[in-house]
Design a protein around this motif. Sequence first.
Motif, PDB file in Angstrom:
ATOM      1  N   UNK A  83      29.875  68.766  13.707  1.00 34.86           N
ATOM      2  CA  UNK A  83      28.611  69.361  14.136  1.00 34.86           C
ATOM      3  C   UNK A  83      27.735  68.255  14.725  1.00 34.86           C
ATOM      4  N   UNK A  84      27.102  68.556  15.822  1.00 32.42           N
ATOM      5  CA  UNK A  84      26.179  67.613  16.459  1.00 32.42           C
ATOM      6  C   UNK A  84      24.836  68.322  16.621  1.00 32.42           C
ATOM      7  N   UNK A  85      23.733  67.562  16.775  1.00 32.12           N
ATOM      8  CA  UNK A  85      22.418  68.209  16.872  1.00 32.12           C
ATOM      9  C   UNK A  85      22.289  69.108  18.114  1.00 32.12           C
ATOM     10  N   UNK A  86      21.393  70.069  18.030  1.00 36.84           N
ATOM     11  CA  UNK A  86      21.131  70.958  19.166  1.00 36.84           C
ATOM     12  C   UNK A  86      20.453  70.194  20.303  1.00 36.84           C
ATOM     13  N   UNK A  87      19.700  69.156  19.964  1.00 37.19           N
ATOM     14  CA  UNK A  87      19.138  68.334  21.052  1.00 37.19           C
ATOM     15  C   UNK A  87      19.671  66.906  20.970  1.00 37.19           C
ATOM     16  N   UNK A  88      19.712  66.268  22.132  1.00 32.41           N
ATOM     17  CA  UNK A  88      20.238  64.910  22.258  1.00 32.41           C
ATOM     18  C   UNK A  88      19.159  64.037  22.904  1.00 32.41           C
ATOM     19  N   UNK A  89      19.323  62.729  22.794  1.00 31.94           N
ATOM     20  CA  UNK A  89      18.486  61.816  23.570  1.00 31.94           C
ATOM     21  C   UNK A  89      18.680  62.164  25.043  1.00 31.94           C
ATOM     22  N   UNK A  90      17.558  62.246  25.801  1.00 29.60           N
ATOM     23  CA  UNK A  90      17.642  62.720  27.186  1.00 29.60           C
ATOM     24  C   UNK A  90      18.619  61.882  28.025  1.00 29.60           C
ATOM     25  N   UNK A  91      18.639  60.566  27.778  1.00 31.33           N
ATOM     26  CA  UNK A  91      19.493  59.662  28.566  1.00 31.33           C
ATOM     27  C   UNK A  91      20.981  59.978  28.413  1.00 31.33           C
ATOM     28  N   UNK A  92      21.336  60.544  27.268  1.00 30.34           N
ATOM     29  CA  UNK A  92      22.751  60.858  27.020  1.00 30.34           C
ATOM     30  C   UNK A  92      23.222  61.934  28.007  1.00 30.34           C
ATOM     31  N   UNK A  93      22.329  62.875  28.295  1.00 22.97           N
ATOM     32  CA  UNK A  93      22.714  63.995  29.153  1.00 22.97           C
ATOM     33  C   UNK A  93      22.578  63.679  30.636  1.00 22.97           C
ATOM     34  N   UNK A  94      21.709  62.731  30.975  1.00 19.30           N
ATOM     35  CA  UNK A  94      21.397  62.567  32.401  1.00 19.30           C
ATOM     36  C   UNK A  94      22.576  61.968  33.151  1.00 19.30           C
ATOM     37  N   UNK A  95      22.747  62.416  34.377  1.00 19.32           N
ATOM     38  CA  UNK A  95      23.821  61.912  35.218  1.00 19.32           C
ATOM     39  C   UNK A  95      25.187  62.475  34.877  1.00 19.32           C
ATOM     40  N   UNK A  96      25.248  63.564  34.088  1.00 17.83           N
ATOM     41  CA  UNK A  96      26.545  64.121  33.719  1.00 17.83           C
ATOM     42  C   UNK A  96      26.838  65.448  34.409  1.00 17.83           C
ATOM     43  N   UNK A  97      25.818  66.119  34.911  1.00 21.78           N
ATOM     44  CA  UNK A  97      26.030  67.488  35.368  1.00 21.78           C
ATOM     45  C   UNK A  97      25.718  67.694  36.847  1.00 21.78           C
ATOM     46  N   UNK A  98      25.593  66.597  37.596  1.00 22.22           N
ATOM     47  CA  UNK A  98      25.323  66.713  39.025  1.00 22.22           C
ATOM     48  C   UNK A  98      24.046  67.498  39.263  1.00 22.22           C
ATOM     49  N   UNK A  99      24.107  68.399  40.250  1.00 23.43           N
ATOM     50  CA  UNK A  99      22.918  69.164  40.632  1.00 23.43           C
ATOM     51  C   UNK A  99      22.389  70.044  39.512  1.00 23.43           C
ATOM     52  N   UNK A 100      23.287  70.443  38.592  1.00 21.99           N
ATOM     53  CA  UNK A 100      22.865  71.360  37.538  1.00 21.99           C
ATOM     54  C   UNK A 100      21.975  70.704  36.492  1.00 21.99           C
ATOM     55  N   UNK A 101      21.769  69.400  36.602  1.00 23.66           N
ATOM     56  CA  UNK A 101      20.898  68.713  35.642  1.00 23.66           C
ATOM     57  C   UNK A 101      19.506  69.322  35.617  1.00 23.66           C
ATOM     58  N   UNK A 102      19.112  69.957  36.708  1.00 21.48           N
ATOM     59  CA  UNK A 102      17.778  70.574  36.743  1.00 21.48           C
ATOM     60  C   UNK A 102      17.678  71.754  35.772  1.00 21.48           C
ATOM     61  N   UNK A 103      18.823  72.210  35.288  1.00 22.86           N
ATOM     62  CA  UNK A 103      18.814  73.348  34.359  1.00 22.86           C
ATOM     63  C   UNK A 103      18.659  72.926  32.900  1.00 22.86           C
ATOM     64  N   UNK A 104      18.573  71.630  32.654  1.00 20.66           N
ATOM     65  CA  UNK A 104      18.463  71.141  31.273  1.00 20.66           C
ATOM     66  C   UNK A 104      17.068  71.435  30.716  1.00 20.66           C
ATOM     67  N   UNK A 105      17.012  71.946  29.479  1.00 13.81           N
ATOM     68  CA  UNK A 105      15.746  72.165  28.768  1.00 13.81           C
ATOM     69  C   UNK A 105      15.281  70.862  28.134  1.00 13.81           C
ATOM     70  N   UNK A 106      14.054  70.465  28.389  1.00 12.56           N
ATOM     71  CA  UNK A 106      13.498  69.290  27.728  1.00 12.56           C
ATOM     72  C   UNK A 106      12.609  69.715  26.562  1.00 12.56           C
TER      73      UNK A 106
END
Lengths: 474, 474
Positions: A57-80
Amino acid sequence: MALLLLDLHPEKKSKSNFQLKTPKGTRDYNEKEMAVRQNLFNTITKIFQRHGGVTIDTPVFEMRDILSGKYGEDSKLIYDLADQGGEDCSLRYDLTVPFARYLAMQGKKDAQQMKRYQIAKVYRRDQPIMTKGRLREFYQCDFDIAGAYDSMIPDAEILKILSDTMDAVKIPFHIKLNHRQILDGIFEVCGVPPQQIRSISAAVDKLDKLPWEDVKKEMVQEKGLAEDVANRIGDYVQLVKDTPSLLQHLQNDQKLMAHEGASKGLADVKLLLEFLEIFNVRDRVKLDLSLARGLDYYTGIIYEAITDKSEGVGSIAAGGRYDNLVGMFSGTNKAGKPKTIPCVGVSIGVERVFSILMSRRNINDIKSNATQVYVISVGDGLLKERMELVQELWDAGINASFTLKNKPKLEKQWLACEKEQIPFAVIVGKDEIESGKVRIKDMRSKNSDQGGGLVLDRKDMISELKKKVDQAFY
Amino acid sequence: MALLLLDLHPEKKSKSNFQLKTPKGTRDYNEKEMAVRQNLFNTITKIFQRHGGVTIDTPVFEMRDILSGKYGEDSKLIYDLADQGGEDCSLRYDLTVPFARYLAMQGKKDAQQMKRYQIAKVYRRDQPIMTKGRLREFYQCDFDIAGAYDSMIPDAEILKILSDTMDAVKIPFHIKLNHRQILDGIFEVCGVPPQQIRSISAAVDKLDKLPWEDVKKEMVQEKGLAEDVANRIGDYVQLVKDTPSLLQHLQNDQKLMAHEGASKGLADVKLLLEFLEIFNVRDRVKLDLSLARGLDYYTGIIYEAITDKSEGVGSIAAGGRYDNLVGMFSGTNKAGKPKTIPCVGVSIGVERVFSILMSRRNINDIKSNATQVYVISVGDGLLKERMELVQELWDAGINASFTLKNKPKLEKQWLACEKEQIPFAVIVGKDEIESGKVRIKDMRSKNSDQGGGLVLDRKDMISELKKKVDQAFY
């Protein structure tokens, strides 16, 4: 304080001016839907465990830097998350990136090999289409094999797991298969400049929805690709042949085979198909050069399972090999090479499966509780006697309920028993109490053979009900 | 694009400058911890289902207005989502308020009665104490009975469920019981001004951690209560008597019994204890006038289960009756009365239970997978033969694994089997393959009675293993 006032002066409460709803793109699931969902999760979990899967099990939220640069254009869909002082965090967009982050954090050699599954919620600020089941909060259901193994062995097991899962939920399907290195080889051989490969690949990925002419137009007019390059790509990705013929065709393509990646990719696919033959799923798979898959991180085979027409055509599972993602988190070793862990995985479109399962059911027929016995009194309430009976049943491990009223009407008790689809009733009246008897009635049989039910000594109630419950539930 | 470069030129990757961690107050759970957690959730779910519980699911975030004004001072601990255009949302702080919102949204008569459980994550921006297991993301585990029933019947079942759950996880405990109307009656009779009642109640709630003198100081010096009023409160909340004596003492208190709420509260408690006697949990409960509970929304009985000394004293479950919370969402009927649904519920401190269970286990002994059989080759790899064997096992519904390598060393295969605590091994070498035999070895027995294991015809493998697996796992 507002609550205290409400408490003391309920009549003074004025209607509040908030909207009574769940946030856009989210929804509640009622108890009948949840019964189907949990049954589905259990079914899938069993398949995953059959293949040696463990869960984390991992947390529902992550450090923002972990997610950035992984999803190409779809990164704009990430909830902050809001900045409330402290760290910048975002809700997870999928389960793959958090899993790679998890692996990178496990220093020990132990964690370098892992068959892990995870069934959990992810979040995307997409335009929701509730009627089509496209939500902003939804479950993903992933199985991944991490570790440096020999070629195509874990890949074959992942495709076997995909197939076993679809079979378990009785959804007919076939699998489109491709390989990133074949695809990238084709693009290079056709003359696509290296920096445009991912973007041209994204255009090819639309071929399941658009005709070639439209895709070509996107390549040439929007993305500035030379027309002859686009035409050469078209010759490849429009090839429609059965898999053995297509393999032979590529094998005979000397220019493509001179490309190291494409040649390795083709060898991978051939070996994979041999293994899938042993696993009895070879005939589910079709090589399809037009399959590209959007995500940047794939490095080897990629695949997508499509439902057959009976369920409305659409993608129901997908995945691929991603050998470098963990390396993005774990840094480099002393020799300057990334300490990566090769991975291959599949994501089951569990929300889509859920929709299909629901469409097969009449919602009224779904039993949402696990209650086996309902205790009913005839006549004067007999509250304490009913309580004594459920207490006996609970202590014996039997799932039992009763009406939480002093003097419930007989009719209402029957109705509750029927509505909750409880298979057995224990019935007592003054007579039964006085003579130390109970009545047991099978509520599922509509015929009147059993009359008022089976009358037996109170002391035999538990053993008789255990027998009946075992027969009814297993 | 970064990923493409990484893919093509892994050697060029420079170490990124992000922190490889989970956000403050959150953590991962590895596969062994998850095995214990899931087993715990299953155990609790079985108890909840024994009592007729059904489950629902609500989103992880709610409209911000739904949560505001429900948690008093602790509202500052609510996590907000960033404003990315659209609605103001916050992560849920507990499962009770979303459940009340859910009930209010179900217009139909049907949903007015519900036994619902929910085991799900909640979020609080509290100061985390990781070593004590106080996290910002944690599971809550709630059972609530919603509906207008007769006095104390659902309340008694909730306390029975609490007890059954603690018994199922083998944690010794007792329950402190009080009643908001008795408590509020005491405050009024002692002379606390109505607008100060909740604040004085919050001070009393600290009596489990602070001596009376400190609590009195807070009342008098910080909150400006008259000293004689505080002293009168002290006479009540410091009463230490066994429950029957305490009930008698209150019954004889004419001034208090003249207070309508207190008198009704006392009648409630007496009736509840009668019911708990029938449910065999009366001796677990002790009336304790110093129990106040922080949350504003309670309106009837309140309780807290405390572990006995063997597990380190502390609260392990808590709850109460909250008859007006749903009314805060559902507005008023034509007569201007809130359309509320009375509720009573309990929240099991499932993270605390998990810590206790983990402290009882040696983490190395925990089996995290469900694998029953490991297929091992002696000699020359025999990859395809091993694949054929696992395929046969999978098709028979047996949980089976093998080493995903072409030519694994025998030693490494044994080690994997041992490390993953897999009870049975199927062993093949060239000889077995040629003669159509397999060897089955029970990996749990350290004695050498079985020698090289049981040799049998390949065609009998499945039936023999099914027998062995059934014995080992059930």
